[in-house]
Design a protein around this motif. Structure first.
Motif, short mmCIF file in Angstrom:
data_model
loop_
_atom_site.label_atom_id
_atom_site.label_comp_id
_atom_site.label_asym_id
_atom_site.label_seq_id
_atom_site.Cartn_x
_atom_site.Cartn_y
_atom_site.Cartn_z
N TYR A 1 38.97 -24.53 35.83
CA TYR A 1 39.24 -25.96 35.96
C TYR A 1 38.27 -26.57 36.97
CZ TYR A 1 41.59 -30.37 36.90
OH TYR A 1 41.87 -31.69 37.05
N LEU A 2 37.67 -27.72 36.58
CA LEU A 2 36.81 -28.49 37.46
C LEU A 2 37.22 -29.95 37.33
CD1 LEU A 2 34.39 -28.79 39.35
CD2 LEU A 2 32.91 -28.88 37.34
N GLY A 3 37.76 -30.52 38.42
CA GLY A 3 38.26 -31.89 38.37
C GLY A 3 37.59 -32.75 39.43
N LEU A 4 37.27 -34.00 39.09
CA LEU A 4 36.59 -34.92 39.99
C LEU A 4 37.36 -36.22 40.07
CD1 LEU A 4 33.81 -35.11 41.56
CD2 LEU A 4 33.08 -36.55 39.68
N PRO A 5 37.72 -36.70 41.28
CA PRO A 5 38.44 -37.98 41.40
C PRO A 5 37.56 -39.13 40.93
CG PRO A 5 38.53 -36.70 43.45
CD PRO A 5 37.51 -36.05 42.58
N LEU A 6 38.18 -40.13 40.32
CA LEU A 6 37.49 -41.34 39.86
C LEU A 6 37.84 -42.49 40.79
CD1 LEU A 6 38.05 -41.12 36.00
CD2 LEU A 6 35.97 -40.56 37.27
N ALA A 7 36.81 -43.11 41.38
CA ALA A 7 37.02 -44.22 42.30
C ALA A 7 36.41 -45.48 41.70
CB ALA A 7 36.40 -43.92 43.66
N VAL A 8 37.15 -46.61 41.80
CA VAL A 8 36.67 -47.88 41.28
C VAL A 8 36.82 -48.94 42.35
CG1 VAL A 8 37.22 -47.27 38.90
CG2 VAL A 8 38.92 -48.43 40.27
N ALA B 1 41.07 -39.20 37.30
CA ALA B 1 40.23 -38.00 37.40
C ALA B 1 39.48 -37.78 36.09
CB ALA B 1 41.07 -36.77 37.73
N LEU B 2 38.27 -37.22 36.24
CA LEU B 2 37.51 -36.67 35.13
C LEU B 2 37.54 -35.16 35.31
CD1 LEU B 2 35.51 -36.68 32.73
CD2 LEU B 2 33.66 -36.97 34.40
N SER B 3 38.02 -34.45 34.32
CA SER B 3 38.16 -33.00 34.47
C SER B 3 37.60 -32.28 33.26
CB SER B 3 39.63 -32.62 34.67
OG SER B 3 40.42 -33.11 33.60
N ALA B 4 37.10 -31.07 33.52
CA ALA B 4 36.62 -30.18 32.46
C ALA B 4 37.30 -28.83 32.67
CB ALA B 4 35.11 -30.02 32.52
N PHE B 5 37.65 -28.17 31.56
CA PHE B 5 38.30 -26.88 31.73
C PHE B 5 37.96 -25.95 30.58
CE2 PHE B 5 41.48 -27.74 28.53
CZ PHE B 5 41.69 -29.11 28.61
N THR B 6 38.20 -24.69 30.85
CA THR B 6 37.96 -23.64 29.85
C THR B 6 39.23 -22.84 29.67
OG1 THR B 6 37.18 -22.12 31.58
CG2 THR B 6 35.52 -23.47 30.46
N GLN C 1 28.07 -36.93 38.37
CA GLN C 1 27.24 -37.96 37.74
C GLN C 1 27.95 -38.55 36.52
OE1 GLN C 1 23.35 -36.58 36.53
NE2 GLN C 1 22.43 -38.55 36.97
N LEU C 2 28.59 -37.70 35.72
CA LEU C 2 29.37 -38.20 34.59
C LEU C 2 30.55 -39.04 35.07
CD1 LEU C 2 29.35 -34.99 32.38
CD2 LEU C 2 28.31 -37.17 31.80
N GLY C 3 31.17 -38.62 36.20
CA GLY C 3 32.29 -39.39 36.75
C GLY C 3 31.87 -40.78 37.15
N ASP C 4 30.65 -40.92 37.74
CA ASP C 4 30.14 -42.26 38.08
C ASP C 4 30.05 -43.12 36.83
OD1 ASP C 4 27.80 -41.02 40.60
OD2 ASP C 4 29.97 -41.42 40.69
N ALA D 1 26.75 -53.66 36.58
CA ALA D 1 27.51 -52.53 36.03
C ALA D 1 26.87 -52.04 34.74
CB ALA D 1 28.96 -52.94 35.78
N GLU D 2 26.43 -52.99 33.90
CA GLU D 2 25.76 -52.59 32.66
C GLU D 2 24.46 -51.85 32.95
OE1 GLU D 2 25.27 -56.27 30.66
OE2 GLU D 2 27.25 -56.22 29.69
N ASP D 3 23.72 -52.35 33.95
CA ASP D 3 22.46 -51.70 34.30
C ASP D 3 22.71 -50.30 34.85
OD1 ASP D 3 19.51 -51.87 34.80
OD2 ASP D 3 20.18 -51.57 36.87
N ARG D 4 23.75 -50.17 35.70
CA ARG D 4 24.08 -48.84 36.21
C ARG D 4 24.49 -47.92 35.09
NH1 ARG D 4 26.65 -51.95 40.22
NH2 ARG D 4 28.69 -51.57 39.27
N ALA D 5 25.27 -48.46 34.14
CA ALA D 5 25.70 -47.64 33.01
C ALA D 5 24.51 -47.21 32.16
CB ALA D 5 26.71 -48.41 32.17
N ARG D 6 23.59 -48.16 31.91
CA ARG D 6 22.41 -47.82 31.12
C ARG D 6 21.55 -46.77 31.82
NH1 ARG D 6 22.29 -53.42 29.89
NH2 ARG D 6 20.95 -53.78 31.68
#
Length: 852
Positions: A113-120, A128-133, A149-152, A402-407
């Protein structure tokens, strides 16, 4: 909410600010799919954390998971947000006391399990954004950095969705406000004679929605008799001059009520200058003062900034939101000319759109940037009216950012994925480094920089520039020439050499200033001046303590210097490229070692007078392990020639060791005179069992025999036996091909030491050819065994008249044109006719055995 602690209330409030959660959003699905692909995880998900957990999106999740709510007591998301700002990293969640008791871990769904908090917004953690196996998994620092980076990107997507919804709400509120102002519109097609009113104008004129017949006569009839001529003359003048229309007139409703209406419009001409349409708007002016007050109240209440200009471009109205956004007051602005109050609007998209709206009568919608002191992006709607121009506008700077950051974030992620794919597709063991780095150089442009040079360090420590790319095609020759010259022109303190020495990236903010300091005059310096880079990032390609090369990424003066996110992405790319290069080189070293070890176990064939023997061994293209395929050819003391082909089950060092043992034992058993192939295989089977080797293998043995009578007749005999091996092929002198296969297949070696072994004798004429081979030649993922043997027969028949060595090489080339998927061992013998003895360099003649 009253029962929640202050921290929980803040989180719930932040989630509420996001608005309606975008469950199943395609953008979130793409980001979680990218997390699964780049991390090699089984699943990834995005969750929000309020009074419970809401799963917004994910990849690899059980059907029906997206959109469900999970109690916080059972939520992995809750653990992740509690750990904020740090990630939760668990190679085996079952051993982590924070996670072990949660249902997804207890039921086996989650192991790694790898979990990252999401802040706005202002850094408030909302999920949270999490990945697991499904199996335990070690997570590297690079994995954590990639998920961060994906969480951002996820956080930006959530905020962007909220801002878009807010923008749409503001736009709807404004349109409702305009509708509430009681303005109707008309469009008179002068060619077709059709007069179209919107519902509001029909109401103003006293018609029902379906009672107006869209004719000018119906309009004239509705006008007060005293105003009909004057109104018709105003319309006709606008048509004749292709000009403006303005008239205030009375209308008589069917109820008998009389109301005043103000109408304004403009005639539109075709390419001949003849009026073909007249469009405009009208509104009820019966209670004009009351109407003006009502419109003002509405415009003060909306969130959109709004102002009006008269036909001389002077401000006539500005609402409160407009004062805030334009950083001024009504007293200072009303009565002033827009081009004087905002001089930077002159010649900009603002002036072009405003004048187009007034000239064409059509609404203009656009986005534009106004420089300081406003320094903001605006979404603007401008539409003409009877008194001038009405303009509503929203500050969309935050949305654009925000759009520019997303792009940019998406582009950086694509860059990482593209370079990873390029290394995987182009980099082959022992080769392809230059081609792979060329793909990387092209992928880095333009996201990473405007031009790139990739360098490799050779085994002798010398560095070469091997790949380059420029975003401008006409600059490619300059970069190529510069890459050919620059390394020879660099002193020891040049940035690229310092980066190689330190193993750390180096950023050069002003390349041209550094140019005068570290590069001597000459062609290389002149080329760099012509290429005119402003900034650069030098990335050493280092892996496992070894520096393998460098990436030099340049940006021109029209681009900002790489920021921290850009450098982090470039560093990630460099690390991945370096690791791929190092893996490839290590792989090639292992492959060469394995092939050398394998070949050292296989000897050269003997050279009997009566026959030519050719052997071949080729390792698999994509396998670095030692295999179990072997061949052998030797002479018994009596001079009989024995050929052996075999294949140990397995493809590792254990198989190679077993192969060496079996080959040695078989030689020892078969070297005795008077023992046939079947007896050799039976004795070898017994030895495998008696010595407890635990090895299984296939094998085929053939022995060439001849009596004096047969010799005189030009005949020989082949005595053979087969233990589960693909059938040898016998090419007769008349071109016939015979498979040497027993009527009933016999067991391979190592299965049953008591298995019955049989042997068969075939009489052949001198000049016949016998081919023994392993299954790697005739079987693979793309080739079933039976089809492979049939294809081999066809090829051997076609090549029957070729020299034996050429036949063997061509057989391998034709059956495996795309490279070998498995090792191939091959041994072939061609019996010489009696009139073609094989010359020997020295030594006594070895005669073939004579059997009764």
């Amino acid at each position: 909410m009253a029962s929640l602690d202050p921290g929980a209330r803040d989180r719930v409030a932040a989630v509420a600010r996001l608005g309606e959660t975008p469950v199943g959003s395609p953008a979130l699905q793409r980001l979680t799919a990218l997390a699964v692909q780049l991390l090699g995880a089984d699943a990834a998900q995005v969750s929000l954390f309020g009074v419970d957990e809401l799963v917004l999106g994910g990849t690899g999740l059980p059907q029906g998971t997206v959109g469900i709510r999970v109690p916080l007591a059972e939520s992995l998301c809750a653990v992740t947000t509690t750990a904020a700002p740090d990630p939760v990293v668990a190679s085996d969640a079952r051993l982590d006391p924070r996670l072990a008791g949660l249902p997804p871990v207890a039921d086996g769904t989650v192991a790694g399990y790898l979990g990252l908090p999401l802040a706005v917004f202002d850094g408030q953690v909302v999920g949270a954004l999490s990945a697991f196996t499904h199996e335990p998994r070690e997570w590297s620092d690079a994995d954590v950095a990639l998920l961060r980076q994906l969480g951002d990107s996820v956080a930006v997507e959530l905020q962007l969705a909220a801002q878009v919804r807010e923008l749409e709400s503001s736009r709807l509120a404004f349109e409702l406000a305009i509708d509430a102002a009681g303005i109707g519109s008309f469009d008179w097609d002068l060619v077709a004679g059709r007069l179209v009113w919107d519902d509001r104008l029909k109401e103003i004129m006293g018609f029902g929605r379906d009672s107006f017949d869209e004719t000018i006569d119906a309009f004239t009839a509705a006008c007060h008799p005293d105003d009909r001529v004057r109104t018709a003359e105003a319309l006709q003048q606008a048509i004749d001059t292709v000009g403006e229309y303005e008239a205030e007139f009375r209308v008589v409703h069917p109820s008998g009520e009389t109301r005043w209406v103000q109408g304004r419009g403009r005639a539109l001409a075709d390419e001949r200058g003849v009026a073909v349409r007249l469009v405009g708007a009208a509104y009820d002016t019966t209670a004009e003062r009351l109407a003006d007050a009502r419109v003002a109240r509405v415009m003060e209440s909306v969130k959109s900034a709004f102002f009006t200009l008269d036909r001389d471009w002077r401000f006539t109205y500005l609402n409160a939101e407009g004062e805030r956004v334009l950083q001024t007051t009504r007293e200072a602005l009303l009565g002033s000319v827009v081009w004087e109050a905002f001089p930077d609007a002159v010649g900009s998209d603002f002036e072009v759109a405003y004048r187009a709206a007034m000239a064409t009568g059509a609404e203009q919608v656009f986005e534009a940037f106004y420089p300081p002191p406003l320094a903001a992006w605006f979404e603007v709607r401008a539409w003409p009216g009877p008194d001038g121009l009405s303009v509503s506008f929203l500050d969309v700077t935050e949305r654009r950012a925000a759009e520019d950051r997303a792009r940019r974030s998406a582009a950086r992620l694509r860059l990482v994925a593209d370079t990873t794919a390029a290394m995987a597709e182009r980099l082959t063991p022992g080769a392809g480094e230059q081609a792979a780095l060329q793909e990387v150089a092209e992928a880095l442009v333009p996201v990473g920089g405007d031009w790139v040079i990739a360098s490799l360090v050779d085994d002798d420590g010398r560095m070469r520039d091997v790949a380059w790319w420029h975003r401008a095609e006409d600059q490619q020759p300059l970069v190529a020439r510069y890459a050919a010259l620059r390394l020879a022109s660099l002193p020891p303190h040049a940035p690229i050499l310092r980066a190689l020495g330190s193993g750390q990236p180096r950023e050069v903010a002003d390349v041209r200033t550094a140019l005068a300091r570290f590069m001597p005059p000459g062609e290389a310096r002149d080329l760099l001046q012509e290429l005119a880079p402003q900034s650069a990032v030098i990335l050493p390609l280092a892996a496992r303590g070894r520096t393998l090369g460098a990436l030099s990424v340049y940006r021109s003066a029209d681009r900002e210097q790489a920021d921290a996110d850009d450098v982090a992405t470039l560093r990630d790319v460099g690390d991945r490229v370096a690791l791929a290069l190092d893996n490839s080189r290590l792989y090639e070293q292992q492959r060469r070692l394995a092939e050398g070890l394998q070949r050292s176990m296989l000897t050269e064939p003997p050279e009997p007078d009566h026959a030519e023997i050719v052997v071949r061994y080729l390792p698999a293209v994509q396998v670095a392990e030692v295999g179990g395929d072997w061949y052998d050819a030797f002479l018994q003391p009596s001079g009989a020639t024995v050929l052996v082909i075999g294949d140990v089950v397995g493809h590792d060092t254990a198989a190679a060791a077993a192969m060496g043992q079996l080959r040695g034992m078989l030689r020892g058993i078969a070297y005795r005179d008077g023992i046939g192939p079947a007896t050799v295989l039976a004795d070898l089977d017994a030895a495998i069992d008696g010595l407890g080797m635990g090895t299984m293998a296939t094998a085929a043995i053939a022995r060439v025999e001849q009596t004096p009578e047969e010799r005189a007749q030009g005949l020989s005999r082949l005595r053979w036996s087969n233990a589960g091996h693909p059938p040898p092929l016998l090419l007769h002198v008349d071109g016939r091909i015979e498979e040497l296969a027993p009527e009933r297949a016999e067991l391979m070696l190592g299965v049953d030491p008591g298995a019955r072994r049989t042997e068969t004798v075939v009489t052949v004429r001198r000049g016949a050819t016998l081919l023994l081979y392993t299954d790697g030649l005739v079987e693979g993922r793309d080739l079933p065994l039976d089809d492979g043997i049939a294809r081999l027969r066809e090829v051997v028949a076609e090549l029957a008249d070729r020299p034996l060595a050429e036949l063997c090489d061509e057989v391998i080339a034709r059956l495996r044109p795309e490279g070998l998927q498995d090792d191939v061992a091959l041994v072939a013998i061609r019996l010489h006719p009696e009139d073609e003895p094989r010359p020997r360099e020295a030594g006594p003649e070895v005669l073939p055995p004579r059997f009764a």
